[in-house]
Design a protein around this motif. Structure first.
Motif: not given
Length: 373
Positions: A244-267
Motif C-alpha cells: 500500500p502507498v502508506e508503506y511504500c518506501v520507493c516513493n520520495q517524500l519531499t518537503n512541500s511549501n503548501v499554502s495554508s488553504s490547501i493544508s486546511l483542505v487536506l487536514a
C-alpha cells in the motif's frame, strides 16, 4: 470472532508439516500476539510443539514474575524462550530423525520501549553462540526478523521514523557449507539485498527450502511473492508487490511549501474520514476534531503510473493532531488541483500510543480512532 483453526493450513508451518517436518511455536506473551490480541487464537495446537500452556502459566505466576516483567524468577525471559529452542534443536539435530521447523516471536522486551533492545544483546549473542557450539547452525537456516520498525513515539513522527517503521530488519543465516556448495544461490541472495522485498518473499523462500532445487532465475515481477533464491527484478515497485502507498518506501517524500488553504483542505479531509470510521461506535467514542497540523510532504514516484503527482492532482503525506485525546494520525491524501477538493487514498495510521483511551470498545480495528466518552 473465529479461531484460526480454519486457516491454519495456510500458515507456513503447516506446509513444513505436510513435508514431514516436526513443527514448534512459542510466543513470549499470551495476548499481545498477532494471533491473540483481541482474537481467539486456536482451539487446537497449530503445531506439534506449542509452548502456550507454559507461557500462560509463566505469565500468571505472580511470584516468579514479581521482580521484573522481563524476567522469570532469576532468569531473563528471553533466555527461557531460547532454552526451549536449544532443547528442541539438540533433540532433533540428527540426520536420522525428521527435520524440524520452529517459529518464535518475542514482544516483551522492546514492545513499549526500543531503548530496552540493548539489554538483550548479550542474551541473543549467547543464544547464537550456543547454536554454533552445539553444531545446530550447521544444518539449519536461521531467520532473524522483526514485524515492523518503531510505530509510536517522537522518532516515528520524524521522516526517518516513517521510513524505519516500514522497513523491519530481516537476516538470513545459512550454514558455511551452503555458501561453498551453492555459490550461485548466495550470489542471488546478495543481489536481492538491494532490491525491494517483502515478508511474502520470505514465505516463498521457505516454500522453496522444502523442495530445494538449487536453481536460480529471474523472478516473475507480476507475482506478489518471489522466492529470494530467484533474482528480484530491478524494476520491481510497490504496485508489483502489492505494498500500500502508506508503506511504500520507493516513493520520495519531499518537503512541500503548501499554502495554508490547501493544508486546511487536506487536514479536514482526514478529519472527515476519521469521523466516518468511528461513526459505528459514536455512542461510546467522542467525535474527533482537527487540532493542529504536524507535517505535510509531497509524495513523488519514479513511475508514471504509481501514485504520481500529475497536472490535475498532487499526492501528499499529511500528519495531524486531533482532540480529544491528542492523537496523531498520518494519511496519504490526493488533492485535485482543478476542483480544490481532496480524497484520502491510504489507510489512516495512528502514530502515537492510545493505551488507556479506547478500552470501551473491543474492536482492534477501531481502537486507534476511539477516545472513550
Amino acid at each position: 470472532d473465529k479461531v484460526y483453526d480454519y486457516v491454519n493450513e495456510d500458515f507456513i508451518w503447516s506446509y513444513f508439516s505436510k513435508a514431514g517436518y516436526r513443527t514448534g511455536a512459542i510466543f513470549d506473551d499470551y495476548h499481545v500476539t498477532a494471533f491473540h490480541y483481541q482474537k481467539k487464537g486456536w482451539d487446537k495446537p497449530p503445531v506439534d510443539y506449542y509452548h502456550r500452556v507454559v507461557v500462560l502459566a509463566k505469565n500468571n505466576d505472580k511470584l516468579m514474575k514479581a521482580t521484573s516483567s522481563n524476567c522469570f524468577g532469576d532468569m531473563p525471559e528471553i533466555t527461557f524462550n531460547h532454552d526451549f529452542w536449544i532443547q528442541m534443536a539438540s533433540t532433533f539435530n540428527n540426520s536420522k530423525t525428521r527435520p524440524y521447523f520452529g517459529f518464535s516471536f518475542s514482544v516483551h522486551l522492546t514492545h513499549d520501549s526500543h531503548n530496552m533492545a540493548s539489554a538483550g544483546d548479550h542474551l541473543y549473542h549467547r543464544f547464537l553462540q550456543e547454536l554454533k557450539d552445539k553444531n545446530i547452525i550447521n544444518n539449519t537456516v536461521f531467520i532473524f526478523f522483526s514485524d515492523h520498525g518503531q510505530r509510536f513515539g517522537k522518532t516515528r513522527e520524524m521522516y526517518n521514523g516513517k521510513i524505519e517503521s516500514s522497513t523491519p530488519y530481516m537476516f538470513l543465516v545459512f550454514p558455511p557449507w551452503f555458501h561453498r556448495k551453492y555459490p550461485q544461490i548466495i550470489k542471488v541472495l546478495k543481489i536481492n539485498q538491494e532490491r525491494l522485498t517483502t515478508n511474502r518473499d520470505i514465505y516463498e523462500t521457505l516454500r522453496d527450502l522444502v523442495n530445494f532445487q538449487a536453481t536460480t532465475k529471474l523472478g516473475d515481477i507480476n507475482k506478489r511473492g518471489i522466492s529470494l533464491f530467484q533474482e528480484i527484478p530491478r524494476e520491481r515497485m510497490c504496485e508489483h508487490a502489492e505494498i500500500p502507498v502508506e508503506y511504500c518506501v520507493c516513493n520520495q517524500l519531499t518537503n512541500s511549501n503548501v499554502s495554508s488553504s490547501i493544508s486546511l483542505v487536506l487536514a479536514l479531509t482526514v478529519q472527515d474520514k476519521l469521523r466516518k470510521i468511528i461513526y459505528p461506535v459514536r455512542l461510546k467514542c467522542a467525535q474527533l476534531t482537527f487540532r493542529s497540523l504536524k507535517k505535510v510532504m509531497e509524495v513523488r514516484s519514479d513511475r508514471s503510473n504509481v501514485n504520481q503527482t500529475t497536472t490535475d492532482s498532487t499526492l501528499y503525506m499529511i500528519s495531524i493532531a486531533t482532540t480529544p485525546g491528542d492523537a496523531i494520525y498520518e494519511a496519504t491524501v490526493k488533492f485535485f488541483n482543478s476542483t480544490k477538493k481532496a480524497e484520502v487514498v491510504s489507510e489512516i495510521i495512528r502514530i502515537n500510543m492510545y493505551r488507556g483511551q479506547a478500552e470501551c470498545i473491543p474492536s482492534p480495528v477501531l481502537r486507534p480512532f476511539c477516545y472513550c466518552k
